[in-house]
Motif scaffolding. Structure first.
Motif: not given
Lengths: 96, 343
Positions: B5-8, B293-294, B297-298, B301
Motif C-alpha cells: 500500500n501507499t499512504l497518502y 487519490v482514493t 488507489q482502488e 487493486k
C-alpha cells in the motif's frame, strides 16, 4: 494472512508489568490493537514466524500465556466487527 | 510480488512519526489519526505542509520505503530513497544502449506505439458505448486519425519526427476525449487541448493530478527494477527530469484518462470541486483531492490479465512488470520492448 494474537501477562509484580508493555510493543509494531490484549496482524508466513519469535522472547511461559490464531485468507470475511471501535484495513486506500 | 500500500497524507499541518516500527499520523491538534505498521507500506506520499520526524525518515530509507513530497496540487517536489539498490550492471547496460541511436529510436517507437494503441482503445470503446450518433461519428473519425498516426510510427526516421507524430495524435485524442464526457457535464469539463503548468481548465487539472500519481508509481517501478529513472529513451535528458519514468508512463496515460472520465461521468466530482486562481490556473480542492487519490488507489487493486504474462495481476503492479520488461530489453535479453496493452 490474518493472525490474531491474544495474550495474558501476569502483572502482579513489576517485572510482569514490564513484560506486558514489551509484549504490547511487539504486537503494535506488526498489527493493530483491536481489544485490550488482542491484536490483528496482516502478515506473511515469514513475518508471523518472526512475530512469534519476538513474542516468545518477551513472555514468561510459567506465568503468562500467548495464543496466535492463523486465519485462512478469505479477504474481508474473517472478521465481523461491532461496537464503537473500527479497525483499519491496511490494504484499503490509506488517504488522510 | 505483492502490491503494497501507499499512504497518502493530504491533511494540512499533520505530523508523521515513527513509533515502534509503526508510522503514526498526528493531526494539528495532536490527535493520532492513523497507525500503520511499516511492513504494509511501499511508499509514503505527503501533500503540502506535512511534517516528519528524522527517525521516521531514517527508518523509511532503511526499509526501502519511498518518501515523496508533493505540493498541495500534486506537483513533485522531492523524493527520499535509501541507498541505491538498483543493479549497477543494468544501469551500465542502460547507458550503453542509449549511446546507440538506432536502439533508442526503436525503443522510443515501441513506447509511442503503445501509447497510441491505448489512446485509440479509449476512443473506440467510447464510440461503442455512446448513444449519440454525432459523438459516435466524431469518435470513430478520431480513432481513424489515431490509426493513421500509429501507421506513421514505424516510418519516423528520428526522435523529433516521432515526437511530432505523438503530438499530432495527442491533439486528435484530447479533442476526442471531450466527447466522452457525459453530455450534461460537458459545459464544465470540456478541455481546449492539453494545458499544464498550470492546468487552465477542470479536466486538465484532474488529468495533471492523476498523471502526477502515476508518475510517482512509474518512477518507483524504475527504481525497483534497478533502472536509472533519469535516463530516458523518448524523452530528452534534462537535469532533474525522470525521463525514463516519463517514457514508462506513456502507455499508462490513457488509463489515467479513463479514470478521470469515470470520476466525472459518475458525478464523483463536480464543478464545485475545483477552484480557479488568479491568472487562470484551475486546481482541485482539498476533499476532491482525497476522493481522486482514493479512486486511484482502488483502481490499482483491480485485477487484470497482463497480455504478455497471461497472468492476473493488480493494475498497480503493471508498471513494475513493464519496468522489468524494459530492463530485459535494455540488457539485450529481449528483442524488443512490448508496452502494456489495455483491453
Amino acid at each position: 494472512m490474518l493472525v490474531i494474537v491474544c495474550y495474558n501477562v501476569n502483572t502482579e509484580d513489576r517485572a510482569g508489568r514490564r513484560r506486558l508493555r514489551r509484549v504490547a510493543k511487539v504486537c503494535e509494531s506488526t498489527g493493530q490493537r483491536v481489544q485490550k490484549s488482542v491484536f490483528e496482524c496482516q502478515v506473511t508466513l515469514a513475518q508471523m514466524e518472526d512475530l512469534e519469535r519476538r513474542l516468545l522472547a518477551e513472555v514468561d511461559l510459567k506465568t503468562d500465556c500467548l495464543r496466535l490464531y492463523r486465519m485462512a485468507d478469505s479477504r474481508g470475511c474473517e472478521v465481523r466487527e461491532f461496537g464503537k471501535f473500527k479497525a483499519t484495513d491496511f490494504e484499503d486506500p490509506l488517504v488522510l | 510480488m505483492q502490491l503494497l500500500n501507499t499512504l497518502y497524507v493530504t491533511l494540512p499541518d499533520s505530523y508523521l512519526r515513527l513509533d515502534n516500527d509503526t508510522l503514526r499520523v498526528v493531526d494539528e491538534d495532536k490527535e493520532t489519526r492513523l497507525r500503520v505498521p511499516l511492513h504494509h507500506l511501499q511508499a509514503v506520499v505527503c501533500f503540502g505542509h506535512v511534517g516528519l520526524s528524522a527517525g521516521l525518515m531514517h527508518r523509511l530509507a532503511e526499509g526501502g520505503i519511498a518518501l515523496v513530497l508533493l505540493d498541495m496540487n500534486g506537483r513533485f517536489k522531492a523524493r527520499l530513497e535509501g541507498e541505491t539498490t538498483g543493479n549497477v550492471l543494468l544501469r551500465r547496460a542502460q547507458h550503453r544502449a542509449l549511446d546507440d541511436p538506432a536502439f533508442t529510436l526503436q525503443a522510443a517507437r515501441a513506447i509511442v506505439a503503445g501509447k497510441l494503441r491505448n489512446q485509440r482503445h479509449v476512443l473506440l470503446r467510447g464510440a461503442r458505448d455512446t448513444k449519440d450518433e454525432t459523438d459516435r461519428q466524431l469518435l470513430a473519425r478520431a480513432a481513424k486519425d489515431l490509426a493513421a498516426s500509429q501507421r506513421a510510427v514505424p516510418g519516423a526516421a528520428d526522435l523529433d519526427t516521432l515526437r511530432g507524430v505523438e503530438g499530432e495524435a495527442a491533439r486528435t485524442y484530447f479533442a476526442g476525449l471531450n466527447r466522452l464526457v457525459r453530455a450534461d457535464q460537458r459545459a464544465h469539463f470540456t478541455m481546449d487541448g492539453r494545458t499544464r503548468r498550470p492546468p487552465r481548465d477542470r479536466m486538465n487539472a484532474l488529468l495533471s493530478f492523476l498523471y502526477a500519481m502515476w508518475m510517482n508509481d512509474c518512477r518507483s517501478a524504475c527504481e525497483t527494477a534497478g533502472l536509472d529513472p533519469q535516463l530516458g529513451l523518448l524523452h530528452a535528458l534534462r537535469p532533474g527530469r525522470a525521463a525514463l519514468a516519463l517514457d514508462l508512463m506513456e502507455e499508462f496515460r490513457p488509463l489515467a484518462d479513463r479514470l478521470a472520465l469515470t470520476l466525472v461521468n459518475r458525478a464523483q466530482l463536480s464543478e464545485a470541486d475545483f477552484e480557479t486562481r488568479e491568472g487562470g490556473a484551475v486546481l482541485l480542492c482539498g476533499d476532491a483531492r482525497k476522493a481522486v487519490v482514493t479512486a486511484y488507489q482502488e483502481r490499482k487493486k483491480d485485477l487484470l490479465t497482463h497480455p504478455l504474462l497471461a497472468e492476473s495481476i493488480p493494475v498497480g503492479l503493471v508498471p513494475l512488470v513493464q519496468a522489468r520488461l524494459l530492463a530485459r530489453h535494455l540488457r539485450g535479453e529481449a528483442a524488443g520492448y512490448v508496452p502494456f496493452q489495455m483491453r
